[in-house]
Write an enzyme that holds these catalytic residues in place. Sequence first.
Site, PDB file in Angstrom:
ATOM      1  N   HIS A 182      54.356  39.890  37.606  1.00  0.00           N
ATOM      2  CA  HIS A 182      53.961  38.474  37.636  1.00  0.00           C
ATOM      3  C   HIS A 182      55.202  37.585  37.696  1.00  0.00           C
ATOM      4  O   HIS A 182      55.265  36.634  38.465  1.00  0.00           O
ATOM      5  CB  HIS A 182      53.221  38.078  36.346  1.00  0.00           C
ATOM      6  CG  HIS A 182      51.921  38.758  36.097  1.00  0.00           C
ATOM      7  ND1 HIS A 182      51.575  39.264  34.866  1.00  0.00           N
ATOM      8  CD2 HIS A 182      50.846  38.968  36.902  1.00  0.00           C
ATOM      9  CE1 HIS A 182      50.354  39.770  34.913  1.00  0.00           C
ATOM     10  NE2 HIS A 182      49.889  39.611  36.141  1.00  0.00           N
ATOM     11  N   LYS A 233      35.269  37.215  30.328  1.00  0.00           N
ATOM     12  CA  LYS A 233      36.134  38.392  30.155  1.00  0.00           C
ATOM     13  C   LYS A 233      36.693  38.466  28.728  1.00  0.00           C
ATOM     14  O   LYS A 233      37.504  39.329  28.441  1.00  0.00           O
ATOM     15  CB  LYS A 233      37.312  38.306  31.133  1.00  0.00           C
ATOM     16  CG  LYS A 233      37.029  38.886  32.501  1.00  0.00           C
ATOM     17  CD  LYS A 233      38.207  38.633  33.411  1.00  0.00           C
ATOM     18  CE  LYS A 233      38.844  39.919  33.925  1.00  0.00           C
ATOM     19  NZ  LYS A 233      40.085  39.606  34.661  1.00  0.00           N
ATOM     20  N   ARG A 282      50.077  44.075  45.235  1.00  0.00           N
ATOM     21  CA  ARG A 282      50.849  45.278  44.894  1.00  0.00           C
ATOM     22  C   ARG A 282      50.629  46.383  45.909  1.00  0.00           C
ATOM     23  O   ARG A 282      51.560  46.901  46.502  1.00  0.00           O
ATOM     24  CB  ARG A 282      50.460  45.795  43.503  1.00  0.00           C
ATOM     25  CG  ARG A 282      51.012  44.952  42.386  1.00  0.00           C
ATOM     26  CD  ARG A 282      50.422  45.313  41.061  1.00  0.00           C
ATOM     27  NE  ARG A 282      48.978  45.117  41.069  1.00  0.00           N
ATOM     28  CZ  ARG A 282      48.219  45.068  39.995  1.00  0.00           C
ATOM     29  NH1 ARG A 282      48.747  45.256  38.810  1.00  0.00           N
ATOM     30  NH2 ARG A 282      46.926  44.869  40.086  1.00  0.00           N
ATOM     31  N   SER A 303      48.914  44.590  33.667  1.00  0.00           N
ATOM     32  CA  SER A 303      48.745  44.172  32.265  1.00  0.00           C
ATOM     33  C   SER A 303      47.986  45.232  31.481  1.00  0.00           C
ATOM     34  O   SER A 303      48.276  45.487  30.306  1.00  0.00           O
ATOM     35  CB  SER A 303      47.995  42.835  32.205  1.00  0.00           C
ATOM     36  OG  SER A 303      48.770  41.821  32.792  1.00  0.00           O
TER      37      SER A 303
HETATM   38  O1  PNS Z   1      45.008  38.251  37.119  1.00  0.00           O
HETATM   39  P1  PNS Z   1      43.662  38.428  37.730  1.00  0.00           P
HETATM   40  O2  PNS Z   1      42.663  38.887  36.699  1.00  0.00           O
HETATM   41  O3  PNS Z   1      43.694  39.302  38.941  1.00  0.00           O
HETATM   42  O4  PNS Z   1      43.224  36.976  38.221  1.00  0.00           O
HETATM   43  C1  PNS Z   1      41.957  36.755  38.771  1.00  0.00           C
HETATM   44  C2  PNS Z   1      41.687  35.253  38.951  1.00  0.00           C
HETATM   45  C3  PNS Z   1      41.889  34.502  37.654  1.00  0.00           C
HETATM   46  C4  PNS Z   1      42.626  34.701  39.983  1.00  0.00           C
HETATM   47  C5  PNS Z   1      40.216  35.157  39.438  1.00  0.00           C
HETATM   48  O5  PNS Z   1      39.389  35.867  38.586  1.00  0.00           O
HETATM   49  C6  PNS Z   1      39.718  33.709  39.484  1.00  0.00           C
HETATM   50  O6  PNS Z   1      40.144  32.946  40.303  1.00  0.00           O
HETATM   51  N1  PNS Z   1      38.790  33.370  38.561  1.00  0.00           N
HETATM   52  C7  PNS Z   1      38.252  32.040  38.446  1.00  0.00           C
HETATM   53  C8  PNS Z   1      36.786  32.013  38.802  1.00  0.00           C
HETATM   54  C9  PNS Z   1      36.588  31.931  40.291  1.00  0.00           C
HETATM   55  O7  PNS Z   1      36.987  30.992  40.951  1.00  0.00           O
HETATM   56  N2  PNS Z   1      35.964  32.974  40.819  1.00  0.00           N
HETATM   57  C10 PNS Z   1      35.681  33.081  42.229  1.00  0.00           C
HETATM   58  C11 PNS Z   1      36.862  33.622  42.970  1.00  0.00           C
HETATM   59  S1  PNS Z   1      36.327  33.954  44.567  1.00  0.00           S
END
Ligand code: PNS
Length: 165
Positions: free
Chosen positions: A16, A40, A93, A131
Site C-alpha cells: 500500500h 466487513k 498485484r 493485510s
Molecule cells: O482494500 P480493499 O478491501 O481491496 O478495498 C476495497 C474498496 C474499499 C476499494 C471497495 O470495497 C470499495 O470501494 N468499497 C466501497 C463500497 C462501494 O463503492 N462498492 C462498490 C464498488 S463497485
Amino acid sequence: MHVVYPGSFDPLHNGHFDVIQRASRLFGKVTVAVLENPSKRNFWLFAPQERVEIIRQAIAAARLTNVEVDSFHGLLAEYMRRVNARVIVKGLRAVSDYETELQMAHLNRQYGNHPETLFIMAATRWSFVSSTMVKEIARYGGDVSKLVPPATAEALRAKLSTIGG
Ligand code: PNS
C-alpha cells in the site's frame, strides 16, 4: 490532479505504502480513503480511526506533504463526488486481483461522478504481501517489520497484546 486511493487498509502494509508514495510523485494531491462500511466490521482488526492514524503516521514519517487521509462509508463513487475528485488509484498485484478490480472499475464509473480508475502495478517485492497475511503472521508471533511501515508494526504489537493475539 486530485486522486483518491481507497481501501480497507487493515492494516497498511508496504505494498500500500509503495502505491501511496508513487502516486504522490505523479499527482498533485492524493487522498487515502479508508473504508468504514460496517458490513466487513467483524473481520477487521483495527477500527477505521485506528487505520487512519497508522496511515497518518506513515505519511508524516515519509514527509509526503501532498497526501492526506480520510475515511468514508457507502459507495466510493458517491464519496468521489463529495470530495470532487474524478480519479481513483488502485494497486494491482497479480492477475488474481484483476477480475475484481475490473468489475469495480466498471461499476464505479456508472455511479456518483463517474470516476475513472487508474492502476499502479505493485512493486514485485511487495506483490505477495496482503493485510490478511500480515495479520496472520503477526498473530502467530512472526516478525512483520520487513512487510509493513514502523507505524503498522507498532500498532500490531499494541493491538495483539491487548487482545491476547
Ligand atoms: O482494500 P480493499 O478491501 O481491496 O478495498 C476495497 C474498496 C474499499 C476499494 C471497495 O470495497 C470499495 O470501494 N468499497 C466501497 C463500497 C462501494 O463503492 N462498492 C462498490 C464498488 S463497485
